[in-house]
Each structure stands twice: as C-alpha cells, then as structure tokens.
Design a protein around this motif. Structure first.
Motif, PDB file in Angstrom:
ATOM      1  N   ALA A 158      44.078 -14.601  29.364  1.00  0.00           N
ATOM      2  CA  ALA A 158      45.144 -14.220  30.291  1.00  0.00           C
ATOM      3  C   ALA A 158      45.330 -15.351  31.290  1.00  0.00           C
ATOM      4  O   ALA A 158      44.489 -16.254  31.394  1.00  0.00           O
ATOM      5  N   PHE A 174      41.877  -8.572  36.624  1.00  0.00           N
ATOM      6  CA  PHE A 174      41.940  -9.555  35.545  1.00  0.00           C
ATOM      7  C   PHE A 174      40.570  -9.771  34.901  1.00  0.00           C
ATOM      8  O   PHE A 174      39.543  -9.650  35.564  1.00  0.00           O
ATOM      9  N   THR A 178      40.363 -15.222  32.482  1.00  0.00           N
ATOM     10  CA  THR A 178      41.689 -15.542  33.009  1.00  0.00           C
ATOM     11  C   THR A 178      41.690 -16.971  33.535  1.00  0.00           C
ATOM     12  O   THR A 178      40.837 -17.338  34.347  1.00  0.00           O
ATOM     13  N   THR A 207      50.634 -13.969  31.025  1.00  0.00           N
ATOM     14  CA  THR A 207      50.425 -14.547  32.356  1.00  0.00           C
ATOM     15  C   THR A 207      51.185 -13.766  33.421  1.00  0.00           C
ATOM     16  O   THR A 207      52.360 -13.436  33.241  1.00  0.00           O
ATOM     17  N   LEU A 252      48.656  -6.036  31.338  1.00  0.00           N
ATOM     18  CA  LEU A 252      47.484  -6.562  30.640  1.00  0.00           C
ATOM     19  C   LEU A 252      47.089  -5.672  29.468  1.00  0.00           C
ATOM     20  O   LEU A 252      46.760  -6.159  28.379  1.00  0.00           O
ATOM     21  N   SER A 255      49.473  -5.967  26.653  1.00  0.00           N
ATOM     22  CA  SER A 255      49.367  -7.300  26.055  1.00  0.00           C
ATOM     23  C   SER A 255      48.105  -7.445  25.217  1.00  0.00           C
ATOM     24  O   SER A 255      47.865  -8.505  24.626  1.00  0.00           O
ATOM     25  N   VAL A 257      45.046  -7.414  26.383  1.00  0.00           N
ATOM     26  CA  VAL A 257      44.005  -8.143  27.113  1.00  0.00           C
ATOM     27  C   VAL A 257      42.885  -7.174  27.458  1.00  0.00           C
ATOM     28  O   VAL A 257      43.112  -6.151  28.108  1.00  0.00           O
TER      29      VAL A 257
END
Length: 259
Positions: A158, A174, A178, A207, A252, A255, A257
C-alpha cells in the motif's frame, strides 16, 4: 522579521531553545545541534491549548498545521523561531511568520530551504508500523546527522502519499508494508523543495493521497490521485473523523490490502 541573518552561529549562540516551522535549511539545524540547542517542531501539537487560541492571528479556515504552530509559539518559552519560506513550504508560512514577528518579542527568522543533498528514504520503504516511521521522520527534522543502521526496504502492499498529518491516528489503519510518498518522503530526504520527488508514486499499489484541509498541497494530492490507477484522495482538518477512518478502511479492504 529577519531573512536569513548572518552570521548564523552568532545568532544561535544567544539561544537555548528555538522553534521551527516547516523544515529550515540544514545549516540552521546543524548549527543548532552543534550548540546543543533544544529544538521544538512547532508544526506538531506540543501544548494543551485550544486551537482557537490562534484565531486572533489566523483565520479559522486555515491550515491546521500552521494554526498549531501559532498556538505553540504563543505558549512555549522560545528564544527564536526559524520558518522555512522556500518553495517546499507554502506562502501561508510566510504570512504566518509576518504575523508572529509582530506578536512575539523574539526574533522570527525566515530562511528559504533549497537543500539538495539527498539523505535517502530508508524509513519510507521499511517494514514497520507506519505510525512509528512517521514519528521518526518528523523527529528527524531536528537533526542534521546522516542516517546509519538503515532498515532494509520492504515490498510495498500500500502507499501513503502526502504530508505528515496533524492527527497521526489515521496512520494506524495502514499495514507495516505501506510505503511513504509525497512531501513526507522529501522530509526524510532533507530536500523539502524537491517537487520531482514529491510527485512520485507507485502505480502498482493502492495509495491514499492525503493532504491537510485548506493546504495548497490538496491540489497536487487530488491531481496525482486522478492519475493513479487505484487511489483514494483524502483531506482531513484538525482531527481524523470517523468518516475519514471509514473511507481509508474500506479502500484498503476493497483493495485486498491485509492489515
């Protein structure tokens, strides 16, 4: 208000505690380190005072970082304040310096940071808590020492692009992998006016493009977010709202992540 007074050593020799707004040139920080001065980063919340304390000096609709700097400057015992008014900082910093110079009985010194010697970005690419790394990067502005014992780089999952937020709690969302981009990367590199470095991002990883509300960098953040194939643009003012946290978490998770 003074602009880059000389000689620098003679000026700082009369000081014990200085405040900085933005990232003054390394010459200032190095000399302050050599004189063992206490350096207060006024961009960070340092005093337990209401942000409204800044309202007689700055509009309420203004960058929360600079409003924080004013509150700190009003309540901390300082001998001088150095303000970066170079291209790495916005005009608002210059206006804030002008106001503080009239409001305070201490020197407020403007110094344009045009440093170009790259220190590198070990923390921006390391595998470690994003919060821990951002704290270390912001603390690093008070030292001119080169980086030693650099952590190995990690494979990014990320990205966080932008400035260090006033409210660091958003960084807890995060994963450790990251990578940091934007002005925060310039900050670690000791080259705050490096616009080419600031504009870099990794199109391969989801991002978040972050900026403080009412900051000029919101324009660049949104522009780059539109160019990125998988991005979230986000601006936050004083505190991270539940809505902002939910947006980051959803982005996130959707995505793919992992925490």
């Amino acid at each position: 208000m003074a602009f880059e007074p000389a000689p620098l050593a003679a000026t700082l020799n009369r000081c014990q505690k200085i405040g900085i707004i933005g990232i003054p040139p390394l010459a200032v920080i190095r000399t302050a380190n050599e004189h063992s001065l206490v350096i207060h980063d006024l961009d960070e919340p340092l005093v337990h005072e209401d942000l409204e304390t800044a309202s007689p000096f700055l509009p309420r609709v203004y960058c929360a970082i600079l409003r924080t700097a004013v509150v700190n400057a009003l309540h901390l015992e300082l001998d001088a304040i150095y303000v970066d008014t170079g291209p790495g900082k916005c005009d608002c910093a210059l206006h804030t310096a002008t106001i503080l110079a009239e409001a305070l009985p201490i020197p407020v010194i403007c110094a344009k940071n045009m440093d170009a010697s790259a220190y590198g970005n070990p923390l921006c690419q390391a595998k470690l808590s994003l919060l821990t790394r951002m704290i270390a990067i912001t603390a690093g502005v008070k030292s001119a020492a080169l980086y030693h014992d650099q952590p190995p780089p990690s494979a990014p999952t990320a990205g966080f692009w932008g400035v260090p937020p006033r409210d660091f709690s958003i960084l807890e969302l995060f994963p450790e992998t990251t990578h940091i981009y934007g002005w925060a990367r310039c900050m670690e590199n000791k080259t705050p006016a490096d616009h080419e470095l600031e504009a870099q991002f990794n199109p391969e990883v989801p991002t978040v493009f972050f900026a403080q509300s009412f900051c000029a960098k919101t324009a660049l953040a949104r522009y780059l977010a539109r160019k990125h194939p998988h991005a979230l643009y986000l601006d936050v003012d004083v505190h991270t709202t539940n809505s902002a946290r939910a947006k980051v978490q959803a982005f996130l998770e959707l995505s793919g992540v992992k925490p």
